[in-house]
Design a protein around this motif. Structure first.
Motif, PDB file in Angstrom:
ATOM      1  N   TRP A 184      17.692  78.000  19.084  1.00  0.00           N
ATOM      2  CA  TRP A 184      18.762  78.985  19.126  1.00  0.00           C
ATOM      3  C   TRP A 184      19.122  79.423  20.533  1.00  0.00           C
ATOM      4  N   CYS A 216      25.398  80.950   6.114  1.00  0.00           N
ATOM      5  CA  CYS A 216      25.623  79.995   7.203  1.00  0.00           C
ATOM      6  C   CYS A 216      25.832  80.785   8.495  1.00  0.00           C
ATOM      7  N   PRO A 217      24.867  80.746   9.393  1.00  0.00           N
ATOM      8  CA  PRO A 217      23.648  79.943   9.341  1.00  0.00           C
ATOM      9  C   PRO A 217      22.575  80.590   8.466  1.00  0.00           C
ATOM     10  N   ASP A 218      21.525  79.829   8.196  1.00  0.00           N
ATOM     11  CA  ASP A 218      20.441  80.360   7.359  1.00  0.00           C
ATOM     12  C   ASP A 218      19.710  81.512   8.027  1.00  0.00           C
ATOM     13  N   THR A 265      21.114  78.452   1.288  1.00  0.00           N
ATOM     14  CA  THR A 265      21.507  78.344   2.688  1.00  0.00           C
ATOM     15  C   THR A 265      22.165  76.995   2.940  1.00  0.00           C
ATOM     16  N   TYR A 314      15.699  71.689  13.454  1.00  0.00           N
ATOM     17  CA  TYR A 314      16.808  72.568  13.091  1.00  0.00           C
ATOM     18  C   TYR A 314      18.147  72.047  13.601  1.00  0.00           C
ATOM     19  N   TYR A 330      21.642  70.663  11.242  1.00  0.00           N
ATOM     20  CA  TYR A 330      23.008  71.191  11.256  1.00  0.00           C
ATOM     21  C   TYR A 330      24.000  70.176  11.833  1.00  0.00           C
ATOM     22  N   TRP A 364      28.208  84.879   7.013  1.00  0.00           N
ATOM     23  CA  TRP A 364      28.659  83.842   7.947  1.00  0.00           C
ATOM     24  C   TRP A 364      28.781  84.365   9.372  1.00  0.00           C
ATOM     25  N   THR A 378      24.378  76.233  15.462  1.00  0.00           N
ATOM     26  CA  THR A 378      25.025  76.061  14.161  1.00  0.00           C
ATOM     27  C   THR A 378      26.532  76.286  14.193  1.00  0.00           C
ATOM     28  N   SER A 390      29.073  73.550  12.659  1.00  0.00           N
ATOM     29  CA  SER A 390      28.896  73.334  11.225  1.00  0.00           C
ATOM     30  C   SER A 390      29.384  74.528  10.412  1.00  0.00           C
ATOM     31  N   CYS A 391      29.094  75.732  10.867  1.00  0.00           N
ATOM     32  CA  CYS A 391      29.515  76.911  10.106  1.00  0.00           C
ATOM     33  C   CYS A 391      31.032  77.103  10.180  1.00  0.00           C
TER      34      CYS A 391
END
Length: 534
Positions: free
Chosen positions: A249, A408-410, A432, A447, A451, A476, A483, A486-487
């Protein structure tokens, strides 16, 4: 790293260091401690991601926690302690946070003892005041995370190592070994701290070679090594975590990040925090270069005070080493990780206060530090950490059987899903992105690649099919690395399949650490008729 010499302790101002009940300083200190306790009991925000994640692991059977942590990236000691705490006191937000509150309060008298080892009696109350009201200390004394425990362990280590260097009895050396192991089993940044402490001890042993003190130094080094040996059974899990979880992250830190510790532990970079950092910096300088002399005045000392040099060296070098290690391994440099050196700052500042010869000058400096600290600490205590409670109020009031909740994200899952437990909303279909996994905790294994390779349109079509004529709720954000793409794509796909999007709560990344938006996609006419061919 040795005890203050007896001749220093014989100074009149040090003999008068014990506060009397009729002393204004004692009254002010007692009032400050009441404020400090109140600030630790204040926070009422819902548990945010990291706290809810901690609870999710701690709820597992005790024997299952170490294996489950392969999906996370942390050692097990805090989670096992939290498991026992939860069995005794329950799982309410207040009960869970009181573990850290209790640990932080226990740390106060231990910090007083550690400060006395390095600065004499006059350092005791400055250490208590500076720790009790420090905004960084209060922040992590009010979180269901391991950082208050780290501060306690490091403070105990300061005390026990200084005692062992003076007289390395078997009990003291065992204490050094056990505290070393406990730190390694609590937070991985302990490796950087212990490496730095080991380096300082090696330098001391070399300087004291062929003397009794040199043999004592080597005994303490051996105890540190023994503590590291106790950590060896955890290495397979640590290696797996390092290869598959890391900290996706964030980006690797710059080396300059390692020099940012003092502002971090003063509360940040806003003007009041900068002022507090300056006060602490002045006290550190006093610890190094000032000394009280008769009658009630302060002179400069050259060379600088040796114990303060050792403490400052550890305080500076360990974070730099962590930044260098993070640069190589790709792991994070988060402000909360600097908890491993936070006790060194407090002891240094307390020693600096003890080196101010004039009592009224010492009181003025400490009073200024407290006056600046309290508003910063109030800001930490009152700031909500997640909007999950507002999300939960919408879902509980308006969600219907058959509705689907997507995260999203989890990373947004643990906080809200915990609030929906044991409510009618807990029966909704929750999952998720991208694997429809449980939102109770985040799986950090590989991770980024998960994604990066996810198909948002396939997932969105599956969500529409699962929801049928029900609504799709989406917790969201597009602001969580890695992420974001993707989100964003998932939101576009859902908007295509269900063109009506309702934004119930906006994403406010500047207001919440655990930020996000709440979206709802009600069923279209085609969905209501059962046609999901789109």
């Amino acid at each position: 790293m040795t005890r203050v010499q007896a001749d220093e302790l014989s100074r009149p101002e040090l003999r008068r260091g014990v506060l009397r009940f009729d002393d204004p300083l004692a009254i002010a200190t007692a009032a400050a401690l009441v404020v400090a306790v109140a600030l630790r009991l204040w926070p009422r925000s819902s548990l945010w991601l990291d706290e809810a994640q901690s609870v999710a692991f701690a709820r597992l059977p005790l024997a299952d926690i170490p294996g489950a942590l392969r999906t996370d990236g942390a050692p097990p000691l805090y989670y096992m302690l939290l498991h026992v705490w939860m069995r005794i006191f329950g799982r309410s937000d207040v009960a869970l946070r009181y573990l850290s509150v209790g640990i932080s309060l226990i740390t106060l008298p231990i910090m007083a003892a550690a400060a006395r080892r390095f600065g004499g009696r006059q350092a005791v109350w400055p250490a208590v005041l500076l720790l009790a009201l420090n905004p960084f200390g209060i922040r992590y004394a009010t979180e269901t995370r391991m950082y208050a425990l780290v501060v306690l362990e490091v403070t105990l280590g300061l005390l026990v190592v200084s005692l062992a260097l003076e007289q390395p009895t078997r009990l003291r050396l065992v204490g050094v070994a056990l505290l070393t192991a406990a730190l390694l089993y609590t937070h991985y940044w302990a490796m950087y701290l212990l490496a730095t402490v080991g380096l300082v001890l090696i330098v001391m042993a070399w300087r004291h070679r062929s003397t009794v003190q040199g043999r004592r130094d080597l005994q303490v080094i051996s105890a540190l090594v023994a503590g590291g040996v106790l950590w060896l059974p955890w290495i397979p899990v640590f290696r797996f975590q390092g290869a598959h979880t890391a900290t996706p992250w964030t980006r690797p830190p710059t080396l300059g990040r390692g020099l940012d510790v003092l502002p971090i532990q003063a509360g940040g970079h806003e003007p009041p925090a900068v002022l507090l950092a300056c006060i602490l910096g002045v006290l550190i300088a006093a610890a190094l270069f000032a000394r009280p002399v008769e009658p009630w005045r302060t002179d400069l000392r050259f060379p600088s005070y040796a114990p303060a040099r050792a403490l400052l060296g550890i305080f500076v070098v360990a974070p730099l080493l962590a930044a260098f290690g993070g640069r190589i391994s790709g792991s994070a440099f988060a402000g909360r990780y600097t908890s491993v050196v936070f006790p060194f700052l407090i002891v240094l500042a307390a020693v600096g206060a003890s080196h101010i010869g004039r009592r009224d000058a010492r009181i003025v400096v400490l009073a200024l530090a407290c006056v600046v600290s309290i508003p910063l600490a109030i800001g930490e205590a009152r700031t909500p950490r997640t909007p999950a409670a507002s999300f939960a109020s919408y879902v509980k009031a308006e969600a219907r059987p058959g509705d689907v909740i997507i995260y999203c994200p989890d990373q947004l899952g643990p906080a809200l899903s915990r609030l929906l437990e044991n409510t009618p909303a807990s029966g909704l279909q929750q999952g998720t992105f991208p694997l429809w996994a449980s939102p109770a905790r985040v799986n950090w294994i590989d991770y980024s690649s998960r994604y990066r390779t996810a198909s948002a349109f396939e997932f969105a079509a599956d969500a529409v099919q699962r929801a049928g004529h029900g609504a799709i709720w989406v917790v969201w954000s597009s602001r969580y690395p890695p992420t974001e793409p993707s989100c964003l794509t998932l939101r576009a796909a859902l908007s295509f399949l269900r063109p009506t999007e309702e934004q119930l709560v906006k994403d406010r990344p500047d207001d919440y650490l655990d930020h996000g938006a709440l979206l709802r996609y009600p069923a279209s006419r085609a969905d209501a008729l059962g046609d999901t061919s789109t």
